[in-house]
Write a protein that holds these residues in place. Structure first.
Motif, PDB file in Angstrom:
ATOM      1  N   ASP A  97       0.825  -1.200   0.000  1.00 31.30           N
ATOM      2  CA  ASP A  97       0.000   0.000   0.000  1.00 31.30           C
ATOM      3  C   ASP A  97       0.864   1.256   0.000  1.00 31.30           C
ATOM      4  O   ASP A  97       0.597   2.213  -0.743  1.00 31.30           O
ATOM      5  CB  ASP A  97      -0.922  -0.009   1.222  1.00 31.30           C
ATOM      6  CG  ASP A  97      -1.643   1.306   1.414  1.00 31.30           C
ATOM      7  OD1 ASP A  97      -2.684   1.504   0.770  1.00 31.30           O
ATOM      8  OD2 ASP A  97      -1.161   2.148   2.204  1.00 31.30           O
ATOM      9  N   ASP A  98       1.910   1.267   0.818  1.00 33.10           N
ATOM     10  CA  ASP A  98       2.761   2.449   0.907  1.00 33.10           C
ATOM     11  C   ASP A  98       3.522   2.674  -0.392  1.00 33.10           C
ATOM     12  O   ASP A  98       3.705   3.814  -0.827  1.00 33.10           O
ATOM     13  CB  ASP A  98       3.728   2.293   2.078  1.00 33.10           C
ATOM     14  CG  ASP A  98       4.191   3.633   2.620  1.00 33.10           C
ATOM     15  OD1 ASP A  98       3.336   4.512   2.855  1.00 33.10           O
ATOM     16  OD2 ASP A  98       5.419   3.806   2.808  1.00 33.10           O
ATOM     17  N   PRO A 149      -4.430  -2.932  -8.735  1.00 37.95           N
ATOM     18  CA  PRO A 149      -3.471  -4.051  -8.800  1.00 37.95           C
ATOM     19  C   PRO A 149      -3.308  -4.808  -7.492  1.00 37.95           C
ATOM     20  O   PRO A 149      -2.997  -6.004  -7.503  1.00 37.95           O
ATOM     21  CB  PRO A 149      -2.162  -3.364  -9.219  1.00 37.95           C
ATOM     22  CG  PRO A 149      -2.612  -2.154  -9.983  1.00 37.95           C
ATOM     23  CD  PRO A 149      -3.847  -1.693  -9.267  1.00 37.95           C
ATOM     24  N   LEU A 150      -3.524  -4.142  -6.351  1.00 42.77           N
ATOM     25  CA  LEU A 150      -3.421  -4.837  -5.070  1.00 42.77           C
ATOM     26  C   LEU A 150      -4.505  -5.906  -4.952  1.00 42.77           C
ATOM     27  O   LEU A 150      -4.256  -7.003  -4.438  1.00 42.77           O
ATOM     28  CB  LEU A 150      -3.546  -3.845  -3.915  1.00 42.77           C
ATOM     29  CG  LEU A 150      -2.471  -2.754  -3.825  1.00 42.77           C
ATOM     30  CD1 LEU A 150      -2.721  -1.872  -2.607  1.00 42.77           C
ATOM     31  CD2 LEU A 150      -1.075  -3.361  -3.776  1.00 42.77           C
ATOM     32  N   VAL A 162      -8.963  -0.525   4.490  1.00 43.82           N
ATOM     33  CA  VAL A 162      -8.515  -0.242   5.853  1.00 43.82           C
ATOM     34  C   VAL A 162      -7.073   0.254   5.849  1.00 43.82           C
ATOM     35  O   VAL A 162      -6.745   1.247   6.512  1.00 43.82           O
ATOM     36  CB  VAL A 162      -8.658  -1.490   6.749  1.00 43.82           C
ATOM     37  CG1 VAL A 162      -7.982  -1.267   8.093  1.00 43.82           C
ATOM     38  CG2 VAL A 162     -10.129  -1.825   6.945  1.00 43.82           C
ATOM     39  N   GLN A 163      -6.191  -0.422   5.121  1.00 40.17           N
ATOM     40  CA  GLN A 163      -4.784  -0.013   5.092  1.00 40.17           C
ATOM     41  C   GLN A 163      -4.629   1.351   4.433  1.00 40.17           C
ATOM     42  O   GLN A 163      -3.802   2.170   4.856  1.00 40.17           O
ATOM     43  CB  GLN A 163      -3.931  -1.052   4.367  1.00 40.17           C
ATOM     44  CG  GLN A 163      -2.443  -0.759   4.387  1.00 40.17           C
ATOM     45  CD  GLN A 163      -1.886  -0.642   5.797  1.00 40.17           C
ATOM     46  OE1 GLN A 163      -2.168  -1.455   6.662  1.00 40.17           O
ATOM     47  NE2 GLN A 163      -1.086   0.390   6.041  1.00 40.17           N
ATOM     48  N   PHE A 164      -5.417   1.619   3.411  1.00 41.12           N
ATOM     49  CA  PHE A 164      -5.419   2.938   2.766  1.00 41.12           C
ATOM     50  C   PHE A 164      -5.773   4.010   3.793  1.00 41.12           C
ATOM     51  O   PHE A 164      -5.148   5.082   3.862  1.00 41.12           O
ATOM     52  CB  PHE A 164      -6.424   2.944   1.621  1.00 41.12           C
ATOM     53  CG  PHE A 164      -6.592   4.278   0.946  1.00 41.12           C
ATOM     54  CD1 PHE A 164      -5.696   4.711  -0.012  1.00 41.12           C
ATOM     55  CD2 PHE A 164      -7.664   5.112   1.279  1.00 41.12           C
ATOM     56  CE1 PHE A 164      -5.847   5.945  -0.631  1.00 41.12           C
ATOM     57  CE2 PHE A 164      -7.832   6.343   0.666  1.00 41.12           C
ATOM     58  CZ  PHE A 164      -6.919   6.760  -0.288  1.00 41.12           C
ATOM     59  N   GLY A 165      -6.788   3.721   4.616  1.00 38.77           N
ATOM     60  CA  GLY A 165      -7.183   4.659   5.662  1.00 38.77           C
ATOM     61  C   GLY A 165      -6.099   4.859   6.692  1.00 38.77           C
ATOM     62  O   GLY A 165      -5.840   5.993   7.130  1.00 38.77           O
ATOM     63  N   ILE A 166      -5.442   3.792   7.090  1.00 39.31           N
ATOM     64  CA  ILE A 166      -4.350   3.886   8.070  1.00 39.31           C
ATOM     65  C   ILE A 166      -3.232   4.773   7.533  1.00 39.31           C
ATOM     66  O   ILE A 166      -2.669   5.608   8.256  1.00 39.31           O
ATOM     67  CB  ILE A 166      -3.816   2.485   8.423  1.00 39.31           C
ATOM     68  CG1 ILE A 166      -4.875   1.696   9.215  1.00 39.31           C
ATOM     69  CG2 ILE A 166      -2.505   2.568   9.201  1.00 39.31           C
ATOM     70  CD1 ILE A 166      -4.531   0.228   9.405  1.00 39.31           C
ATOM     71  N   ASN A 167      -2.913   4.606   6.264  1.00 38.20           N
ATOM     72  CA  ASN A 167      -1.857   5.397   5.639  1.00 38.20           C
ATOM     73  C   ASN A 167      -2.193   6.891   5.686  1.00 38.20           C
ATOM     74  O   ASN A 167      -1.366   7.726   6.082  1.00 38.20           O
ATOM     75  CB  ASN A 167      -1.655   4.941   4.189  1.00 38.20           C
ATOM     76  CG  ASN A 167      -0.332   5.415   3.608  1.00 38.20           C
ATOM     77  OD1 ASN A 167       0.041   6.559   3.741  1.00 38.20           O
ATOM     78  ND2 ASN A 167       0.370   4.510   2.938  1.00 38.20           N
ATOM     79  N   LEU A 168      -3.420   7.248   5.302  1.00 37.47           N
ATOM     80  CA  LEU A 168      -3.809   8.660   5.291  1.00 37.47           C
ATOM     81  C   LEU A 168      -3.902   9.230   6.700  1.00 37.47           C
ATOM     82  O   LEU A 168      -3.532  10.387   6.935  1.00 37.47           O
ATOM     83  CB  LEU A 168      -5.140   8.827   4.562  1.00 37.47           C
ATOM     84  CG  LEU A 168      -5.121   8.615   3.047  1.00 37.47           C
ATOM     85  CD1 LEU A 168      -6.460   9.018   2.446  1.00 37.47           C
ATOM     86  CD2 LEU A 168      -3.999   9.414   2.380  1.00 37.47           C
ATOM     87  N   ILE A 169      -4.391   8.440   7.639  1.00 39.39           N
ATOM     88  CA  ILE A 169      -4.491   8.923   9.023  1.00 39.39           C
ATOM     89  C   ILE A 169      -3.096   9.156   9.602  1.00 39.39           C
ATOM     90  O   ILE A 169      -2.865  10.124  10.333  1.00 39.39           O
ATOM     91  CB  ILE A 169      -5.297   7.928   9.875  1.00 39.39           C
ATOM     92  CG1 ILE A 169      -6.777   7.957   9.447  1.00 39.39           C
ATOM     93  CG2 ILE A 169      -5.168   8.235  11.359  1.00 39.39           C
ATOM     94  CD1 ILE A 169      -7.621   6.850  10.037  1.00 39.39           C
ATOM     95  N   ILE A 213       4.018   6.750   4.489  1.00 37.26           N
ATOM     96  CA  ILE A 213       4.506   6.418   5.838  1.00 37.26           C
ATOM     97  C   ILE A 213       6.028   6.252   5.845  1.00 37.26           C
ATOM     98  O   ILE A 213       6.705   6.740   6.741  1.00 37.26           O
ATOM     99  CB  ILE A 213       3.839   5.123   6.354  1.00 37.26           C
ATOM    100  CG1 ILE A 213       2.322   5.328   6.496  1.00 37.26           C
ATOM    101  CG2 ILE A 213       4.438   4.699   7.693  1.00 37.26           C
ATOM    102  CD1 ILE A 213       1.558   4.084   6.930  1.00 37.26           C
ATOM    103  N   LEU A 214       6.572   5.591   4.836  1.00 35.43           N
ATOM    104  CA  LEU A 214       8.004   5.299   4.785  1.00 35.43           C
ATOM    105  C   LEU A 214       8.711   6.223   3.797  1.00 35.43           C
ATOM    106  O   LEU A 214       8.315   6.306   2.627  1.00 35.43           O
ATOM    107  CB  LEU A 214       8.231   3.841   4.375  1.00 35.43           C
ATOM    108  CG  LEU A 214       7.639   2.777   5.302  1.00 35.43           C
ATOM    109  CD1 LEU A 214       7.803   1.392   4.681  1.00 35.43           C
ATOM    110  CD2 LEU A 214       8.294   2.827   6.682  1.00 35.43           C
TER     111      LEU A 214
END
Length: 303
Positions: A97-98, A149-150, A162-169, A213-214
């Motif tokens: 995701d990142d 693609p994911l 969910v992971q997309f949301g975590i990244n933006l948050i 994030i990274l």
């Protein structure tokens, strides 16, 4: 899976108290730091940012129907099955995701068609946590394409959401001047210092630090720039809007692009105004005077 579905639907709403508490903390912190050159908050500016954030939530809900259907369709034809019920799937998804966000974000800066909506996020001359809410309102209509693609690889659409949301948050808290360098974390995490660079319109800072994030992706792909103490970040656009009009903030770049396309001679120039990078013009790159491009050009001519 019911729990995952719930988180996918409500993750941004659950984060709202977190947004508000941190914003209140930052407001007090920056009031004490104004003597050190930090601009803090301006009511009109923050009102525009918060309004854009609310519009983005509405657009996300409006587009959820067809984007959800497309993710489900692609997932039905997946290469593998990466179950969200096992821990290592989430580790893989975190990096996937990142990585995807990095390339989406880089594309949003290097293609005017995408920049015309992403530019909203960069239009504030302030840099604070309300700026994080100044979102690209048209983004939900198309940015999901980068993440399809994911689903094709085998990540469940709900897990992707969910992971997309975590990244933006995560990215919310890095929109601040109240936090300085963070030592060892600067080497691999996206931090307030790294993201201040990304919001700079100084020539040396333009098109740098696209990380979510990274920060490792920027270091791997040559887009990393450290914040320099001798070059204070100038926030905003190369040509700032100087207005708090919501329609102008949202549509100014779209209107500019359409005018240029209409007036351009020949299809090559018309397509250049649409798909070229923001600095593109038929007469050559329109970088600001302090951009490293001009130093390179001068050195080339001198040699």
């Amino acid at each position: 899976m019911e729990t995952l579905d719930w988180w996918a639907k409500y993750i941004f709403y659950i984060a709202m108290p977190y947004f508000l508490v941190l914003m209140a903390w930052e407001w007090f912190a920056l009031r004490r730091a104004k003597s050190k050159g930090k601009r803090g908050y301006e009511i009109k500016d923050s009102s525009v940012s918060i309004s854009l954030g609310l519009i983005k939530l509405g657009m996300r809900a409006l587009c959820a129907g067809y984007t959800g259907w497309l993710f489900a369709f692609v997932y039905e034809h997946r290469l593998f099955t990466l179950s969200p019920l096992v821990w290592w799937t989430w580790v893989l998804l975190f990096f996937a995701d990142d990585f995807t966000y990095y390339w989406y974000h880089r594309s949003a800066h290097r293609c005017r068609l995408f920049w015309m909506e992403h530019v909203n996020h960069h239009s504030s001359e302030h840099y604070n946590l309300s700026t994080a809410l100044r979102q690209s309102t048209l983004g939900p209509a198309y940015t999901f394409v980068f993440y399809l693609p994911l689903a094709f690889v085998g990540f469940h659409p709900l897990a992707i959401a969910v992971q997309f949301g975590i990244n933006l948050i995560y990215q919310y808290w890095i929109h601040t001047e109240a936090i300085d360098r963070l030592g060892f974390l600067e080497k691999f995490m996206n931090t307030p210092s790294h993201h201040r660079v990304h919001h700079g319109s100084n020539g040396i800072y333009i098109d740098k630090n696209y990380a979510g994030i990274l920060i490792i992706w920027d270091k791997l792909f040559g887009t990393f720039q450290e914040e320099r103490r001798d070059v204070p970040v100038k926030y905003g656009l190369v040509h700032d809007l100087k207005t708090f009009s919501l329609p102008t903030v949202i549509f100014h770049e779209t209107a500019f692009m359409l005018r240029q396309v209409w007036n351009a001679k020949g299809w090559r120039n018309k397509l250049g105004w649409i798909f070229g990078p923001p600095e593109w013009s038929p007469d050559g790159p329109q970088y600001p005077p302090d951009h490293p491009y001009w130093q390179t050009q001068a050195a080339t001519k001198a040699s």
